[in-house]
Structure formats: C-alpha cells, structure tokens
Design an enzyme around this catalytic site. Structure first.
Site, mmCIF file in Angstrom:
data_model
loop_
_atom_site.group_PDB
_atom_site.id
_atom_site.type_symbol
_atom_site.label_atom_id
_atom_site.label_comp_id
_atom_site.label_asym_id
_atom_site.label_seq_id
_atom_site.Cartn_x
_atom_site.Cartn_y
_atom_site.Cartn_z
ATOM 1 N N HIS A 1 88.433 122.500 54.002
ATOM 2 C CA HIS A 1 89.431 123.522 53.730
ATOM 3 C C HIS A 1 90.311 123.091 52.562
ATOM 4 C CE1 HIS A 1 88.338 125.014 57.757
ATOM 5 N NE2 HIS A 1 88.831 126.156 57.339
ATOM 6 N N LYS B 1 96.126 123.467 54.060
ATOM 7 C CA LYS B 1 95.909 123.705 55.488
ATOM 8 C C LYS B 1 96.598 122.605 56.283
ATOM 9 C CE LYS B 1 92.477 124.937 58.958
ATOM 10 N NZ LYS B 1 93.333 126.068 59.386
#
Length: 238
Positions: A135, A139
C-alpha cells in the site's frame, strides 16, 4: 440520497465525486476542521453516513450516527477490537450498520476465490501459504484490513495454520503477512501457495481508489432505509 461524509481525505473526495455523478447530494463533509458537524442535529439531516477516518475515531463516529438514527457505512480499518460492541449497540438501538475492510467489488469477489482456494488446499498439506500486501506510505495500519480479512478466511479453512503474523515466519503453524509501504500504490494483495513441485498465486491489484469509492457508494445506496448488521456479501449477494 443525502449523504454525510465523515472523513474528507482522498477517499472521502473520491466518494463525493462518484456520489455526485450518480445524482446524490453530499450535505456534510466532516473532517478535523469542522468536527462540530458530527452531532445529532447535523447528522440526522442525512439519509446515510459514510465513514472513512482513523482507527482512533471510527468507533465514536459510528456511535454518533446511531444516536442520530442514521445508517452508517464504515470503511475505516484498524479498530476492530471494538466491532463486537458496535454490533451489539447497533442491534440494541435498531440501527443500520455496514462494515467492510474493502468495498471494491473486485476485492469482494477475490475474497470468495481466496476462501475456495484455501478450502481446496486444506487437503494438500505439501503446500505452505503466505501473503504479501503493498500500500501507499500514508496508510496508517499494517497489515491492511483487507489482508487481515483474507488471512482470517485462510485460517478458517486451513487447520495447519493457527494464526497470522505480520512478518516472515519460519514457524509452520503461522501464516506470514508481509506488509510493504511504497508510493504510488493504491493496493495489491497476493496469496501464494508453495510446494516443492510448484507455486500457485492469486493476486488482486487496485489501479486507483475509484473501485473502493464506487463500492462504498453502492453500499450506501443499498443500506439506505435498512436496519441491522450487514457486509458487502449482502450487498453483492455473494
């Protein structure tokens, strides 16, 4: 449909664009700059609330929606130790609540593929399994909520795995989840079964936030007017 957006970061803005294009109205955009809108008076003006904030605030935000008698779609991850309490309060107050670790239609189909593959592998002990998720660097939680959902599905089917760990593990009873944070990376999840003879890998790669945002709007449309506890399986009839 009148929507209260709780959380107006990149995901909230993507949800607004899709909701507006579909003819819905975003009546409140609630973030750190206007937290005063997160009260009963303002929330009850909406038909549904969509909550994408932080693990620290999601729980209280959901309860405020219940107090305002507004069904809430929640996509925040990293707070699930309080999910049983949220479910109990939802039923107690006869409210509507839909949680998903990922609203992407493709990911929810991927969940079902993952469960089926794990079921097939339950009788093939020569295969070990591990997971990798990638990600963007903003995040906040690791592993991702989607990775945890995938891991739980695997653990439910594979008796030889007792739990997951967020690292490479040499313990045969542990399911390894390797988390990487790179930019740009909307989200990739890969599950690999490895034997001495061959490997089997299934992968879902998101190209943008649009799939997550579109799924959240679909979930809100579906939840509007309903009471009870739901998931994307209910929305998509999976």
């Amino acid at each position: 449909m009148k929507i209260a957006l709780i959380g107006y970061g990149k995901m909230g803005k993507a949800i607004e664009a899709i909701a507006t294009a579909k003819g819905h109205t975003v009546i409140h955009r609630i973030d750190l700059n206007n937290k005063h809108l997160l009260d009963k008076e303002h929330l009850q003006q909406a038909d549904v609330a969509i909550e994408f904030t932080t693990p620290e605030t999601a729980y209280s935000n959901i309860l405020k929606c219940f107090e305002a008698n507004v069904p809430v779609v929640c996509g925040t991850t990293g707070w699930l130790e309080k999910l049983p309490d949220v479910k109990a309060r939802c039923l107690e107050k006869h409210q509507g609540f839909l949680y998903a670790s990922n609203f992407s239609i493709g990911v929810n189909i991927f969940f079902e593929i993952n469960k089926r593959l794990a079921e097939l592998m339950s009788t093939q002990p020569q295969y070990d399994v591990k997971m990798e998720e990638i990600h963007h660097t903003q995040k906040k939680d690791a592993p991702s909520g989607t990775a945890i959902t995938l891991a739980e599905h695997i653990l439910d089917k594979l008796d030889r795995k007792a739990g997951w760990v967020n690292q490479e593990s040499s313990q045969p009873q542990e399911l390894s989840i390797i988390s990487k944070r790179e930019d740009p990376a909307p989200g990739t999840h890969s599950i690999t079964y490895t034997s001495a003879i061959d490997d089997i890998t299934i992968t879902h790669t998101a190209h943008s936030r649009e799939g997550f945002a579109a799924g959240a709007v679909i979930a809100a449309e579906w939840l509007n007017g309903k009471k009870g506890i739901f998931t994307m399986k209910d929305v998509l009839s999976l």
